[in-house]
Write a protein that holds these residues in place. Sequence first.
Motif, PDB file in Angstrom:
ATOM      1  N   MET A  32       1.031   8.662  10.301  1.00 26.31           N
ATOM      2  CA  MET A  32       1.046   9.116   8.556  1.00 26.31           C
ATOM      3  C   MET A  32      -0.426   9.420   8.796  1.00 26.31           C
ATOM      4  SD  MET A  32       3.414   8.155   6.845  1.00 26.31           S
ATOM      5  CE  MET A  32       4.911   7.401   6.939  1.00 26.31           C
ATOM      6  N   GLY A  33      -0.996   9.894   9.802  1.00 28.05           N
ATOM      7  CA  GLY A  33      -2.243  10.728   9.658  1.00 28.05           C
ATOM      8  C   GLY A  33      -3.371   9.793   9.634  1.00 28.05           C
ATOM      9  N   ASP A  34      -4.774  10.403   9.304  1.00 22.59           N
ATOM     10  CA  ASP A  34      -6.022   9.697   9.273  1.00 22.59           C
ATOM     11  C   ASP A  34      -5.929   9.036   7.964  1.00 22.59           C
ATOM     12  OD1 ASP A  34      -8.292   9.189   9.979  1.00 22.59           O
ATOM     13  OD2 ASP A  34      -9.403  11.026   9.222  1.00 22.59           O
ATOM     14  N   ASP A  35      -5.603   7.769   7.890  1.00 21.42           N
ATOM     15  CA  ASP A  35      -5.352   6.936   6.976  1.00 21.42           C
ATOM     16  C   ASP A  35      -5.778   5.609   7.531  1.00 21.42           C
ATOM     17  OD1 ASP A  35      -4.218   4.655   5.076  1.00 21.42           O
ATOM     18  OD2 ASP A  35      -3.023   6.415   4.185  1.00 21.42           O
ATOM     19  N   ALA A  36      -6.982   4.740   6.851  1.00 22.36           N
ATOM     20  CA  ALA A  36      -7.387   3.708   7.591  1.00 22.36           C
ATOM     21  C   ALA A  36      -6.431   2.528   7.369  1.00 22.36           C
ATOM     22  CB  ALA A  36      -8.777   3.241   6.502  1.00 22.36           C
ATOM     23  N   ASP A  37      -5.854   2.407   6.175  1.00 14.86           N
ATOM     24  CA  ASP A  37      -4.754   1.193   6.013  1.00 14.86           C
ATOM     25  C   ASP A  37      -3.506   1.495   7.068  1.00 14.86           C
ATOM     26  OD1 ASP A  37      -5.321  -0.389   3.329  1.00 14.86           O
ATOM     27  OD2 ASP A  37      -5.826   1.624   3.184  1.00 14.86           O
ATOM     28  N   MET A  38      -3.386   2.648   7.378  1.00 14.42           N
ATOM     29  CA  MET A  38      -2.107   2.949   8.476  1.00 14.42           C
ATOM     30  C   MET A  38      -2.507   2.688   9.712  1.00 14.42           C
ATOM     31  SD  MET A  38       0.290   3.416   6.002  1.00 14.42           S
ATOM     32  CE  MET A  38       1.650   3.258   7.199  1.00 14.42           C
ATOM     33  N   GLN A  39      -3.552   2.811   9.896  1.00 14.41           N
ATOM     34  CA  GLN A  39      -4.243   2.714  11.429  1.00 14.41           C
ATOM     35  C   GLN A  39      -4.356   1.401  11.661  1.00 14.41           C
ATOM     36  OE1 GLN A  39      -4.368   4.980  13.834  1.00 14.41           O
ATOM     37  NE2 GLN A  39      -3.544   6.359  12.229  1.00 14.41           N
TER      38      GLN A  39
ATOM     39  N   LYS B  33       7.440   0.587  17.740  1.00 14.91           N
ATOM     40  CA  LYS B  33       8.233   1.691  16.978  1.00 14.91           C
ATOM     41  C   LYS B  33       7.370   1.660  15.665  1.00 14.91           C
ATOM     42  CE  LYS B  33      12.890   2.055  18.392  1.00 14.91           C
ATOM     43  NZ  LYS B  33      12.650   2.007  19.788  1.00 14.91           N
ATOM     44  N   CYS B  34       7.187   0.523  14.992  1.00 14.86           N
ATOM     45  CA  CYS B  34       6.135   0.343  13.870  1.00 14.86           C
ATOM     46  C   CYS B  34       4.958   1.011  14.052  1.00 14.86           C
ATOM     47  CB  CYS B  34       6.277  -1.028  13.408  1.00 14.86           C
ATOM     48  SG  CYS B  34       5.681  -1.149  11.655  1.00 14.86           S
ATOM     49  N   ALA B  35       4.526   0.672  15.194  1.00 17.90           N
ATOM     50  CA  ALA B  35       2.803   1.287  15.366  1.00 17.90           C
ATOM     51  C   ALA B  35       2.933   2.746  15.475  1.00 17.90           C
ATOM     52  CB  ALA B  35       2.462   0.636  16.671  1.00 17.90           C
ATOM     53  N   GLU B  36       4.041   3.360  15.908  1.00 19.44           N
ATOM     54  CA  GLU B  36       3.976   4.673  16.233  1.00 19.44           C
ATOM     55  C   GLU B  36       4.417   5.294  14.719  1.00 19.44           C
ATOM     56  OE1 GLU B  36       7.252   5.525  18.855  1.00 19.44           O
ATOM     57  OE2 GLU B  36       6.411   4.851  20.514  1.00 19.44           O
ATOM     58  N   ALA B  37       5.130   4.861  13.933  1.00 13.00           N
ATOM     59  CA  ALA B  37       5.521   5.217  12.622  1.00 13.00           C
ATOM     60  C   ALA B  37       3.966   5.279  11.894  1.00 13.00           C
ATOM     61  CB  ALA B  37       6.492   4.553  11.863  1.00 13.00           C
ATOM     62  N   CYS B  38       3.512   4.137  11.850  1.00 12.95           N
ATOM     63  CA  CYS B  38       2.284   3.863  10.985  1.00 12.95           C
ATOM     64  C   CYS B  38       0.978   5.166  11.526  1.00 12.95           C
ATOM     65  CB  CYS B  38       1.798   2.666  10.934  1.00 12.95           C
ATOM     66  SG  CYS B  38       2.652   1.713  10.203  1.00 12.95           S
ATOM     67  N   ALA B  39       0.756   5.144  12.800  1.00 10.56           N
ATOM     68  CA  ALA B  39       0.018   6.032  13.353  1.00 10.56           C
ATOM     69  C   ALA B  39       0.343   7.610  13.053  1.00 10.56           C
ATOM     70  CB  ALA B  39      -0.080   5.846  14.879  1.00 10.56           C
TER      71      ALA B  39
ATOM     72  N   TYR C 166       0.860  -1.188  -0.144  1.00 10.69           N
ATOM     73  CA  TYR C 166       0.032  -0.154   0.056  1.00 10.69           C
ATOM     74  C   TYR C 166       0.915   1.163  -0.023  1.00 10.69           C
ATOM     75  CZ  TYR C 166      -2.775   3.597   2.046  1.00 10.69           C
ATOM     76  OH  TYR C 166      -3.550   4.883   2.106  1.00 10.69           O
ATOM     77  N   CYS C 167       1.827   1.341   0.867  1.00 14.09           N
ATOM     78  CA  CYS C 167       2.794   2.469   0.968  1.00 14.09           C
ATOM     79  C   CYS C 167       3.463   2.684  -0.279  1.00 14.09           C
ATOM     80  CB  CYS C 167       3.664   2.247   2.376  1.00 14.09           C
ATOM     81  SG  CYS C 167       2.922   2.478   3.802  1.00 14.09           S
ATOM     82  N   LEU C 168       4.132   1.533  -0.855  1.00 15.11           N
ATOM     83  CA  LEU C 168       4.644   1.781  -1.982  1.00 15.11           C
ATOM     84  C   LEU C 168       3.957   2.340  -3.217  1.00 15.11           C
ATOM     85  CD1 LEU C 168       6.995  -1.573  -2.044  1.00 15.11           C
ATOM     86  CD2 LEU C 168       7.604   1.127  -1.526  1.00 15.11           C
ATOM     87  N   GLU C 169       2.533   1.965  -3.349  1.00 15.16           N
ATOM     88  CA  GLU C 169       1.670   2.390  -4.371  1.00 15.16           C
ATOM     89  C   GLU C 169       1.459   3.748  -3.936  1.00 15.16           C
ATOM     90  OE1 GLU C 169      -1.507  -0.272  -4.469  1.00 15.16           O
ATOM     91  OE2 GLU C 169      -0.371  -1.808  -4.915  1.00 15.16           O
ATOM     92  N   LYS C 170       1.153   4.101  -2.701  1.00 18.57           N
ATOM     93  CA  LYS C 170       0.863   5.493  -2.472  1.00 18.57           C
ATOM     94  C   LYS C 170       1.986   6.352  -2.590  1.00 18.57           C
ATOM     95  CE  LYS C 170      -1.855   7.848   1.195  1.00 18.57           C
ATOM     96  NZ  LYS C 170      -2.951   8.385   0.297  1.00 18.57           N
ATOM     97  N   GLY C 171       3.102   6.206  -2.477  1.00 20.44           N
ATOM     98  CA  GLY C 171       4.459   7.131  -2.749  1.00 20.44           C
ATOM     99  C   GLY C 171       4.545   8.175  -1.379  1.00 20.44           C
ATOM    100  N   GLY C 172       5.252   9.020  -2.037  1.00 18.21           N
ATOM    101  CA  GLY C 172       5.463  10.165  -0.845  1.00 18.21           C
ATOM    102  C   GLY C 172       6.340   9.632   0.272  1.00 18.21           C
ATOM    103  N   LYS C 173       5.733  10.040   1.499  1.00 16.66           N
ATOM    104  CA  LYS C 173       6.385   9.828   2.705  1.00 16.66           C
ATOM    105  C   LYS C 173       6.018   8.491   3.126  1.00 16.66           C
ATOM    106  CE  LYS C 173       2.416  11.420   5.556  1.00 16.66           C
ATOM    107  NZ  LYS C 173       1.900  12.114   6.663  1.00 16.66           N
ATOM    108  N   HIS C 174       4.931   7.858   2.819  1.00 18.27           N
ATOM    109  CA  HIS C 174       4.529   6.424   2.727  1.00 18.27           C
ATOM    110  C   HIS C 174       5.800   5.659   2.467  1.00 18.27           C
ATOM    111  CE1 HIS C 174       0.762   8.277   3.483  1.00 18.27           C
ATOM    112  NE2 HIS C 174       0.429   7.103   4.114  1.00 18.27           N
ATOM    113  N   ALA C 175       6.399   5.799   1.216  1.00 20.14           N
ATOM    114  CA  ALA C 175       7.317   5.201   0.627  1.00 20.14           C
ATOM    115  C   ALA C 175       8.870   5.432   0.939  1.00 20.14           C
ATOM    116  CB  ALA C 175       7.123   5.113  -0.931  1.00 20.14           C
ATOM    117  N   GLU C 176       9.087   6.059   1.728  1.00 20.49           N
ATOM    118  CA  GLU C 176      10.424   6.314   2.217  1.00 20.49           C
ATOM    119  C   GLU C 176      11.043   5.370   2.736  1.00 20.49           C
ATOM    120  OE1 GLU C 176      10.210   9.879   5.078  1.00 20.49           O
ATOM    121  OE2 GLU C 176       9.777  11.260   3.392  1.00 20.49           O
ATOM    122  N   ALA C 177      12.278   5.408   2.338  1.00 21.71           N
ATOM    123  CA  ALA C 177      13.089   3.909   2.848  1.00 21.71           C
ATOM    124  C   ALA C 177      13.003   3.585   4.376  1.00 21.71           C
ATOM    125  CB  ALA C 177      14.395   4.086   2.297  1.00 21.71           C
TER     126      ALA C 177
END
Length: 119
Positions: free
Chosen positions: A92-99, A84-90, A33-44
């Motif tokens: 990302m803002g109001d995004d159902a996939d990230m939540q 750490k992963c939960a914090e990083a995903c949360a 999902y993040c790779l398709e979305k791009g931007g900050k979601h796809a940062e290494a």
Amino acid sequence: MTHHTAEHRSDEMNQCIDNCSTCHAVCLETINYCLEKGGKHAEAEHINLMSVCADICATSADAMLRGASVHSATCGACAEVCRKCAEACAAMGDDADMQRCADACRRCADSCGRMAKAA
């Protein structure tokens, strides 16, 4: 999701195995999902964190499934990485996939934290 239950394991450990297996799958799905979305979601750094999280969740589940006494060590590491992963995903803002990913990571972190302390 397959429920990994065995009579010789505690309900708490069986639940932890399920939480790890679910988190592994959700992180892998979220990477796509993040790779398709791009931007900050796809940062290494973000993709790498989710990849490591998926890996440690699988390793932790495997250790418990094998009945390895080192599961307390893998669970301890898993809990830390999942937090750490939960914090990083949360973050990302109001995004159902990230939540969804953050929630799976929190559940896994909580149960792995308990398993690490129980040993």
